[in-house]
Design a protein around this motif. Structure first.
Motif, PDB file in Angstrom:
ATOM      1  N   ARG A 175      -5.673 -11.108   0.549  1.00 44.34           N
ATOM      2  CA  ARG A 175      -5.834  -9.977  -0.371  1.00 44.34           C
ATOM      3  C   ARG A 175      -4.489  -9.520  -0.927  1.00 44.34           C
ATOM      4  O   ARG A 175      -4.371  -9.181  -2.107  1.00 44.34           O
ATOM      5  N   HIS A 176      -3.484  -9.517  -0.080  1.00 45.67           N
ATOM      6  CA  HIS A 176      -2.129  -9.147  -0.523  1.00 45.67           C
ATOM      7  C   HIS A 176      -1.560 -10.238  -1.429  1.00 45.67           C
ATOM      8  O   HIS A 176      -0.956  -9.945  -2.464  1.00 45.67           O
ATOM      9  N   LEU A 177      -1.754 -11.484  -1.050  1.00 43.97           N
ATOM     10  CA  LEU A 177      -1.214 -12.618  -1.802  1.00 43.97           C
ATOM     11  C   LEU A 177      -1.804 -12.698  -3.210  1.00 43.97           C
ATOM     12  O   LEU A 177      -1.118 -13.105  -4.153  1.00 43.97           O
ATOM     13  N   LEU A 186       2.451 -14.024   3.797  1.00 46.65           N
ATOM     14  CA  LEU A 186       1.335 -14.759   4.402  1.00 46.65           C
ATOM     15  C   LEU A 186       0.706 -13.970   5.547  1.00 46.65           C
ATOM     16  O   LEU A 186      -0.514 -13.986   5.725  1.00 46.65           O
ATOM     17  N   ILE A 187       1.532 -13.265   6.318  1.00 40.44           N
ATOM     18  CA  ILE A 187       1.023 -12.436   7.423  1.00 40.44           C
ATOM     19  C   ILE A 187       0.073 -11.366   6.890  1.00 40.44           C
ATOM     20  O   ILE A 187      -0.945 -11.060   7.503  1.00 40.44           O
ATOM     21  N   LYS A 188       0.407 -10.818   5.733  1.00 36.98           N
ATOM     22  CA  LYS A 188      -0.410  -9.739   5.163  1.00 36.98           C
ATOM     23  C   LYS A 188      -1.758 -10.221   4.648  1.00 36.98           C
ATOM     24  O   LYS A 188      -2.639  -9.415   4.378  1.00 36.98           O
ATOM     25  N   ARG A 196      -3.464  -3.094   6.674  1.00 40.65           N
ATOM     26  CA  ARG A 196      -4.693  -3.888   6.617  1.00 40.65           C
ATOM     27  C   ARG A 196      -4.754  -4.957   7.707  1.00 40.65           C
ATOM     28  O   ARG A 196      -5.793  -5.570   7.905  1.00 40.65           O
ATOM     29  N   LEU A 197      -3.646  -5.194   8.364  1.00 40.27           N
ATOM     30  CA  LEU A 197      -3.606  -6.239   9.387  1.00 40.27           C
ATOM     31  C   LEU A 197      -4.501  -5.847  10.556  1.00 40.27           C
ATOM     32  O   LEU A 197      -4.330  -4.789  11.157  1.00 40.27           O
ATOM     33  N   GLU A 198      -5.465  -6.706  10.856  1.00 43.64           N
ATOM     34  CA  GLU A 198      -6.445  -6.380  11.897  1.00 43.64           C
ATOM     35  C   GLU A 198      -6.000  -6.801  13.292  1.00 43.64           C
ATOM     36  O   GLU A 198      -6.401  -6.195  14.282  1.00 43.64           O
TER      37      GLU A 198
END
Length: 196
Positions: free
Chosen positions: A141-143, A136-138, A72-74
């Motif tokens: 939405r992940h958090l 945090l990088i993700k 998901r990382l843009e």
């Protein structure tokens, strides 16, 4: 044409690199376990050491699976890539510390582990910090998937690492690896199903 790779192109590349490092860690652990089976009387076994080997094997598998959320990382940067490879390397180093090449100078695996515990628990404590940054990088939405237990694991994990770093008491170390395994099982049951 823009030569800059897209996020969709970078993610598979990073997954392969991280998977390679994780695979090396898994290989070390499995080779040590296979060596114990092949030569059961060469070195003294240890329940404590075996539990940490099992825990770290699960940790490596969980790390590899959790990193799938990076799709998901843009926006990728070299710093993010370097960080993720560094995180994978810390897990490999933990595997290497549990899978020594030679323990002839020690009275078995437990003696080796307890005498090298400061290295092991210093690196393990670092992984708690790295995991927080990784989350945090993700992104948000992940958090959002996590509850209070995720945020408690870092301070509790750090305290347990400090205790294990300072004291060589076997009962304390068995309790700590037991807590670590229970937390890993909790995460596995809570976030993953065997169907999907």
């Amino acid at each position: 044409m823009d030569p800059t790779p897209t996020a969709a192109e970078i993610f598979p590349h990073m997954r392969v690199v991280m998977g390679t490092v994780v695979g090396l860690g898994i290989t070390r652990l499995l080779m040590t376990f296979a060596g114990m089976i092949q030569h059961p009387h060469r070195n003294r076994w240890s329940t404590l050491h075996l539990l940490w080997m099992g825990s770290l094997l699960l940790e490596l598998i969980l790390f590899w699976w959790w990193e799938f959320a990076l799709f998901r990382l843009e926006f990728w940067t070299f710093g993010v890539a370097l960080f993720l490879i560094g995180y994978a390397i810390t897990l490999f180093l933990l595997a290497a510390l549990l899978s020594p090449d030679n323990i002839a100078d020690y009275d078995g695996y437990e003696d080796f582990f307890l005498k090298r515990r400061r290295w092991f628990f210093s690196i393990l404590a670092g992984t708690f910090v790295l995991d927080t940054v990784d989350t945090l990088i993700k992104g948000g939405r992940h958090l959002e998937r996590f509850d209070w237990s995720y945020f408690v694991q870092v301070p509790v994990g750090m305290v347990l690492c400090v205790l294990a770093w300072r004291y060589a008491d076997r009962r304390l170390h068995l309790a700590i690896v037991g807590i670590h395994l229970l937390h890993q099982f909790y995460l596995t049951i809570r976030f993953f199903t065997f169907a999907g």
